[in-house]
Design a protein around this motif. Structure first.
Motif: not given
Length: 133
Positions: A21-27
């Motif tokens: 979730s964190f990686i997708c949100a950063l992207l």
């Protein structure tokens, strides 16, 4: 014994979910940053997209705090970190809630197509038609 294995599995599953979730949100934030850079240059920004960006930013902070809470060792003697985690979680939750409220109001009032228009910034060397008199 089974309860320990299940709790360990749930913790690992949550860490993986929080990480993804964190990686997708950063992207998504990076992609939206590029979008907003173009829109601010054009001096017209969608209010709905701005609210979505605010929500996504708060959600990203929330996922980072959730990951921090799950990943760190919780000790009884570390009350400063426990208070900091609690305050960070509360701040991220309030930001996420405000973003959701703004998006919900815009959606149900059918105002998804509202745009903010920014006036052009005058530079010292620019001469406008009205100033030429």
């Amino acid at each position: 014994m089974i309860e320990v294995l299940i709790m360990g599995g749930i913790d690992i599953l949550l860490l993986i979910a929080y990480g993804i979730s964190f990686i997708c949100a950063l992207l998504l934030i990076a992609a939206l940053f590029l979008y907003f850079r173009k829109r601010f240059r054009a001096r017209v920004v969608s209010l709905f997209m701005l609210a979505a960006f605010f929500f996504l930013g708060a959600y990203t902070v929330k996922m980072a705090v959730a990951f921090w809470i799950r990943f760190s060792d919780v000790t009884a003697g570390d009350s400063v970190f426990a208070a900091l985690k609690s305050q960070a979680w509360a701040t991220a939750q309030v930001g996420t809630t405000l973003g959701l409220v703004i998006l919900t109001v815009l959606m149900y009032t059918k105002r998804q197509d509202l745009f903010l228009s920014f006036p052009a910034v005058k530079r010292e060397g620019d001469i406008e038609e009205n100033d030429q008199r």
